[in-house]
Design a protein around this motif. Structure first.
Motif, PDB file in Angstrom:
ATOM      1  N   CYS A  89     -34.832 -15.238   1.483  1.00 15.80           N
ATOM      2  CA  CYS A  89     -35.796 -14.447   0.710  1.00 15.80           C
ATOM      3  C   CYS A  89     -35.093 -13.288   0.003  1.00 15.80           C
ATOM      4  O   CYS A  89     -35.322 -13.044  -1.191  1.00 15.80           O
ATOM      5  CB  CYS A  89     -36.894 -13.905   1.628  1.00 15.80           C
ATOM      6  SG  CYS A  89     -38.003 -15.171   2.294  1.00 15.80           S
ATOM      7  N   GLY A  90     -34.223 -12.583   0.743  1.00 18.73           N
ATOM      8  CA  GLY A  90     -33.484 -11.478   0.144  1.00 18.73           C
ATOM      9  C   GLY A  90     -32.539 -11.940  -0.943  1.00 18.73           C
ATOM     10  O   GLY A  90     -32.392 -11.275  -1.978  1.00 18.73           O
ATOM     11  N   PHE A  91     -31.923 -13.107  -0.729  1.00 23.33           N
ATOM     12  CA  PHE A  91     -31.006 -13.662  -1.719  1.00 23.33           C
ATOM     13  C   PHE A  91     -31.737 -13.992  -3.019  1.00 23.33           C
ATOM     14  O   PHE A  91     -31.290 -13.634  -4.113  1.00 23.33           O
ATOM     15  CB  PHE A  91     -30.336 -14.920  -1.165  1.00 23.33           C
ATOM     16  CG  PHE A  91     -29.538 -15.695  -2.173  1.00 23.33           C
ATOM     17  CD1 PHE A  91     -28.294 -15.239  -2.582  1.00 23.33           C
ATOM     18  CD2 PHE A  91     -30.038 -16.868  -2.718  1.00 23.33           C
ATOM     19  CE1 PHE A  91     -27.550 -15.945  -3.518  1.00 23.33           C
ATOM     20  CE2 PHE A  91     -29.307 -17.582  -3.655  1.00 23.33           C
ATOM     21  CZ  PHE A  91     -28.056 -17.116  -4.060  1.00 23.33           C
ATOM     22  N   ILE A  92     -32.883 -14.657  -2.901  1.00 23.37           N
ATOM     23  CA  ILE A  92     -33.637 -15.060  -4.089  1.00 23.37           C
ATOM     24  C   ILE A  92     -34.178 -13.851  -4.841  1.00 23.37           C
ATOM     25  O   ILE A  92     -34.043 -13.741  -6.068  1.00 23.37           O
ATOM     26  CB  ILE A  92     -34.791 -16.007  -3.689  1.00 23.37           C
ATOM     27  CG1 ILE A  92     -34.220 -17.324  -3.145  1.00 23.37           C
ATOM     28  CG2 ILE A  92     -35.701 -16.286  -4.892  1.00 23.37           C
ATOM     29  CD1 ILE A  92     -35.270 -18.228  -2.525  1.00 23.37           C
ATOM     30  N   ILE A  93     -34.787 -12.915  -4.108  1.00 28.22           N
ATOM     31  CA  ILE A  93     -35.393 -11.744  -4.757  1.00 28.22           C
ATOM     32  C   ILE A  93     -34.334 -10.854  -5.403  1.00 28.22           C
ATOM     33  O   ILE A  93     -34.462 -10.440  -6.559  1.00 28.22           O
ATOM     34  CB  ILE A  93     -36.223 -10.944  -3.738  1.00 28.22           C
ATOM     35  CG1 ILE A  93     -37.424 -11.774  -3.272  1.00 28.22           C
ATOM     36  CG2 ILE A  93     -36.696  -9.620  -4.347  1.00 28.22           C
ATOM     37  CD1 ILE A  93     -38.202 -11.152  -2.138  1.00 28.22           C
TER      38      ILE A  93
END
Length: 247
Positions: free
Chosen positions: A227-231
């Motif tokens: 999630c952190g990578f995508i955002i």
């Protein structure tokens, strides 16, 4: 410049070797684990698992290539700037990206490699330092001419530290975006991870039942990592796009 040429060739070989080694390890380990795990399943399930594993490997290898190419390709960039085929601002951007990628490769696997990753990357950091210093004498390309006045130079000449996003290639955009996404994703995954405890036969137990025979295992938070990578990757893309338009 002869020393830089020799050092550049050596770092190019090391970078390509590490990239090839990691790709080989990914392929062998991924397929070996999947075949062992699903050896009792039906043929259709095995095929589906292999296709999924292959797609994941392709994505991972693509990300690794984006990180390793600025490392083993630095020697080629140095040759281009020496021959006058690369403008100073573009070289400064490529040099900075190579430095960031080199730092990631040397720091991230420090625990599983017991510090060996930093030793392996020392020639690369030496090449970054020597190329910056030598090329500075010819065309004033150095980021840090004198360590004693770095703070003063940053205050009085901030523009020299700026990366020209407008001149960056699509690959360099992707490298920066992936670097930001991976670093933030790893940070979030680690700080939100948890310690799990297991007994001697491998069953998970509560913290209240922990004893001297219990095994503690740290569980990385993969959900928050992705999630952190995508955002963060998406936000980085938007910020870089806005910055490049302003430049």
């Amino acid at each position: 410049m002869n020393d830089i040429n020799k050092l550049g060739k050596m770092t190019e070989i090391i970078g390509k070797f590490l990239f090839g080694l990691l790709v080989a390890i990914i392929i062998v380990v991924a397929f070996a684990m999947q075949l062992t795990k699903y050896q009792n399943n039906g043929l259709s399930e095995k095929i589906a698992v292999m296709i999924g594993t292959l797609l994941c490997m392709v994505i991972l290898i693509f990300i690794l290539r984006l990180i390793f190419k600025p490392i083993y390709n630095l020697n080629s960039e140095i040759q281009l700037i020496k021959e006058g085929k690369l403008d100073p601002q573009s070289f400064k951007t490529k040099w900075l990206i190579s430095l960031i990628c080199s730092a990631i490769v040397s720091i991230l696997p420090i625990l599983p490699s017991f510090g060996l990753s930093i030793i392996i990357m020392l020639p690369q950091f030496l090449l970054l330092y020597k190329s910056n210093k030598s090329l500075n004498q010819q065309s004033n390309l150095s980021y840090f001419k004198d360590a004693s006045n770095q703070a003063g130079r940053f205050i009085h000449n901030k523009s020299s530290f700026r990366v020209n996003f407008k001149n960056m290639t699509k690959q360099e955009y992707l490298v920066l975006i992936l670097i930001v996404g991976i670093v933030i994703g790893l940070f979030l995954g680690y700080i939100t991870g948890e310690n799990q405890y297991f007994n001697a036969i491998g069953n998970r137990i509560n913290v209240s039942n922990v004893n001297d025979n219990s095994v503690k295992v740290f569980k990385f938070n993969y959900l928050l990592f992705f999630c952190g990578f995508i955002i963060s990757s998406g936000l980085s893309y938007l910020l870089i796009s806005i910055k490049s338009k302003k430049q």
